[in-house]
Motif scaffolding. Structure first.
Motif, PDB file in Angstrom:
ATOM      1  N   ASN A   1       4.027   9.601   4.827  1.00 44.06           N
ATOM      2  CA  ASN A   1       5.215   9.325   4.029  1.00 44.06           C
ATOM      3  C   ASN A   1       5.763   7.930   4.277  1.00 44.06           C
ATOM      4  N   LYS A   2       4.886   6.972   4.493  1.00 36.05           N
ATOM      5  CA  LYS A   2       5.296   5.584   4.703  1.00 36.05           C
ATOM      6  C   LYS A   2       4.443   4.690   3.820  1.00 36.05           C
ATOM      7  N   ASP A   3       5.027   3.586   3.412  1.00 31.88           N
ATOM      8  CA  ASP A   3       4.289   2.559   2.690  1.00 31.88           C
ATOM      9  C   ASP A   3       4.009   1.411   3.654  1.00 31.88           C
ATOM     10  N   ILE A   4       3.002   0.613   3.322  1.00 33.05           N
ATOM     11  CA  ILE A   4       2.673  -0.538   4.156  1.00 33.05           C
ATOM     12  C   ILE A   4       2.899  -1.794   3.324  1.00 33.05           C
ATOM     13  N   PRO A   5       3.961  -2.545   3.613  1.00 32.57           N
ATOM     14  CA  PRO A   5       4.184  -3.787   2.870  1.00 32.57           C
ATOM     15  C   PRO A   5       3.064  -4.790   3.144  1.00 32.57           C
ATOM     16  N   ARG A   6       2.907  -5.726   2.243  1.00 33.00           N
ATOM     17  CA  ARG A   6       1.854  -6.740   2.421  1.00 33.00           C
ATOM     18  C   ARG A   6       2.093  -7.510   3.719  1.00 33.00           C
ATOM     19  N   GLY A   7       0.989  -7.770   4.409  1.00 41.71           N
ATOM     20  CA  GLY A   7       1.058  -8.491   5.668  1.00 41.71           C
ATOM     21  C   GLY A   7       1.419  -7.638   6.872  1.00 41.71           C
ATOM     22  N   GLN A   8       1.610  -6.327   6.698  1.00 43.91           N
ATOM     23  CA  GLN A   8       2.001  -5.450   7.800  1.00 43.91           C
ATOM     24  C   GLN A   8       0.835  -4.576   8.246  1.00 43.91           C
ATOM     25  N   THR A   9       0.953  -4.026   9.439  1.00 44.64           N
ATOM     26  CA  THR A   9      -0.037  -3.113   9.999  1.00 44.64           C
ATOM     27  C   THR A   9       0.660  -1.811  10.367  1.00 44.64           C
ATOM     28  N   LEU A  10      -0.026  -0.695  10.138  1.00 47.80           N
ATOM     29  CA  LEU A  10       0.523   0.612  10.472  1.00 47.80           C
ATOM     30  C   LEU A  10      -0.542   1.414  11.198  1.00 47.80           C
ATOM     31  N   LYS A  11      -0.164   2.025  12.320  1.00 50.81           N
ATOM     32  CA  LYS A  11      -1.057   2.900  13.071  1.00 50.81           C
ATOM     33  C   LYS A  11      -0.485   4.302  13.020  1.00 50.81           C
TER      34      LYS A  11
ATOM     35  N   THR B   1      -7.398   7.852   1.554  1.00 51.14           N
ATOM     36  CA  THR B   1      -7.156   7.451   0.178  1.00 51.14           C
ATOM     37  C   THR B   1      -5.795   6.781   0.113  1.00 51.14           C
ATOM     38  N   PHE B   2      -5.716   5.646  -0.588  1.00 51.81           N
ATOM     39  CA  PHE B   2      -4.443   4.951  -0.732  1.00 51.81           C
ATOM     40  C   PHE B   2      -4.447   4.186  -2.046  1.00 51.81           C
ATOM     41  N   ARG B   3      -3.272   3.756  -2.446  1.00 51.10           N
ATOM     42  CA  ARG B   3      -3.097   3.031  -3.705  1.00 51.10           C
ATOM     43  C   ARG B   3      -2.325   1.763  -3.412  1.00 51.10           C
ATOM     44  N   ASP B   4      -2.694   0.670  -4.079  1.00 52.51           N
ATOM     45  CA  ASP B   4      -1.910  -0.550  -3.925  1.00 52.51           C
ATOM     46  C   ASP B   4      -0.863  -0.624  -5.030  1.00 52.51           C
ATOM     47  N   SER B   5       0.008  -1.621  -4.957  1.00 52.58           N
ATOM     48  CA  SER B   5       1.125  -1.706  -5.890  1.00 52.58           C
ATOM     49  C   SER B   5       0.671  -2.049  -7.313  1.00 52.58           C
ATOM     50  N   ARG B   6      -0.595  -2.441  -7.504  1.00 51.56           N
ATOM     51  CA  ARG B   6      -1.137  -2.656  -8.846  1.00 51.56           C
ATOM     52  C   ARG B   6      -1.536  -1.346  -9.499  1.00 51.56           C
ATOM     53  N   GLY B   7      -1.664  -0.289  -8.690  1.00 55.30           N
ATOM     54  CA  GLY B   7      -2.093   1.002  -9.207  1.00 55.30           C
ATOM     55  C   GLY B   7      -3.556   1.303  -8.932  1.00 55.30           C
ATOM     56  N   LYS B   8      -4.256   0.417  -8.266  1.00 55.94           N
ATOM     57  CA  LYS B   8      -5.672   0.622  -7.941  1.00 55.94           C
ATOM     58  C   LYS B   8      -5.789   1.557  -6.740  1.00 55.94           C
ATOM     59  N   THR B   9      -6.618   2.605  -6.878  1.00 58.39           N
ATOM     60  CA  THR B   9      -6.792   3.599  -5.829  1.00 58.39           C
ATOM     61  C   THR B   9      -8.092   3.341  -5.081  1.00 58.39           C
ATOM     62  N   TYR B  10      -8.030   3.471  -3.763  1.00 58.95           N
ATOM     63  CA  TYR B  10      -9.189   3.276  -2.900  1.00 58.95           C
ATOM     64  C   TYR B  10      -9.421   4.539  -2.093  1.00 58.95           C
ATOM     65  N   THR B  11     -10.673   4.890  -1.884  1.00 58.09           N
ATOM     66  CA  THR B  11     -11.053   5.966  -0.983  1.00 58.09           C
ATOM     67  C   THR B  11     -12.136   5.422  -0.060  1.00 58.09           C
ATOM     68  N   LYS B  12     -11.856   5.451   1.233  1.00 57.06           N
ATOM     69  CA  LYS B  12     -12.794   4.927   2.227  1.00 57.06           C
ATOM     70  C   LYS B  12     -13.021   5.967   3.310  1.00 57.06           C
ATOM     71  N   THR B  13     -14.218   5.975   3.857  1.00 59.51           N
ATOM     72  CA  THR B  13     -14.535   6.858   4.973  1.00 59.51           C
ATOM     73  C   THR B  13     -14.034   6.203   6.254  1.00 59.51           C
ATOM     74  N   ALA B  14     -13.088   6.862   6.918  1.00 55.49           N
ATOM     75  CA  ALA B  14     -12.529   6.331   8.160  1.00 55.49           C
ATOM     76  C   ALA B  14     -13.412   6.679   9.348  1.00 55.49           C
ATOM     77  N   CYS B  15     -13.983   7.868   9.349  1.00 57.10           N
ATOM     78  CA  CYS B  15     -14.915   8.312  10.386  1.00 57.10           C
ATOM     79  C   CYS B  15     -16.072   9.010   9.676  1.00 57.10           C
ATOM     80  N   GLY B  16     -17.244   8.433   9.758  1.00 57.94           N
ATOM     81  CA  GLY B  16     -18.392   8.991   9.062  1.00 57.94           C
ATOM     82  C   GLY B  16     -18.870  10.309   9.628  1.00 57.94           C
TER      83      GLY B  16
ATOM     84  N   ILE C   1       0.863  -1.184   0.000  1.00 56.61           N
ATOM     85  CA  ILE C   1       0.000   0.000   0.000  1.00 56.61           C
ATOM     86  C   ILE C   1       0.898   1.232   0.000  1.00 56.61           C
ATOM     87  N   THR C   2       0.618   2.158  -0.914  1.00 65.28           N
ATOM     88  CA  THR C   2       1.431   3.371  -1.053  1.00 65.28           C
ATOM     89  C   THR C   2       0.520   4.586  -1.131  1.00 65.28           C
ATOM     90  N   GLN C   3       1.112   5.756  -1.126  1.00 66.87           N
ATOM     91  CA  GLN C   3       0.428   7.031  -1.309  1.00 66.87           C
ATOM     92  C   GLN C   3      -0.791   7.170  -0.393  1.00 66.87           C
TER      93      GLN C   3
END
Length: 153
Positions: A87-97, A113-128, A54-56
């Motif tokens: 400014n950190k990436d999350i390698p597969r299988g890792q957790t970041l707080k 908002t984050f992007r995986d290494s395939r280039g797919k971008t996700y936007t999720k509501t963390a707190c509604g 997970i990047t960006q």
């Protein structure tokens, strides 16, 4: 001369009592910390259980006067404390707080908002809904979907 007999049983009881005191004290402190957890500043945990890095990673605040489609004014949002870039990436299988450094005036919501290494971008509501940017949000990413478990205030 009279000498008092040794009391090995007293030492055993004292050691047991001290150990019990430490265990109960630890449990009490842990319960207290869990009870005040929603009132601490917002912390977001991202658990990457997928096969991709997970990047960006960005967290942002949406208020009544902003929307997710306003990406052109990202510089202005950053100045106002409405956008936080990690400014950190999350390698597969890792957790970041992390605790995003955001500001809010009144009511709003927090998105990630984050992007995986395939280039797919996700936007999720963390707190509604939030007024104070406090509480926790746990985002779990798998190959199939992204789930959010929020406890925000």
């Amino acid at each position: 001369m009279y000498t008092r007999p040794r009391r090995p049983f007293f030492k055993i009881k004292l050691t047991f009592a001290l150990g019990l005191f430490l265990v109960l004290g630890t449990l009490a402190v842990m319960s207290f910390l869990n009870a005040i957890d929603p009132f601490r500043s917002l912390r977001i945990t991202i658990d990457n259980q997928s096969d991709y890095d997970i990047t960006q990673i960005q967290a942002g605040v949406l208020t009544g006067e902003s929307s997710l489609t306003e990406t052109a004014s990202a510089g202005k949002k950053k100045e106002l404390g409405l956008l936080y870039t990690l400014n950190k990436d999350i390698p597969r299988g890792q957790t970041l707080k992390f605790a995003p450094q955001l500001n809010i005036r009144g009511e709003g919501s927090v998105y990630v908002t984050f992007r995986d290494s395939r280039g797919k971008t996700y936007t999720k509501t963390a707190c509604g809904y939030t007024e104070w940017l406090s509480g926790t949000s746990h985002i779990t990413i798998t190959n199939e979907n992204v789930t959010v478990n929020e406890n925000c205030m």
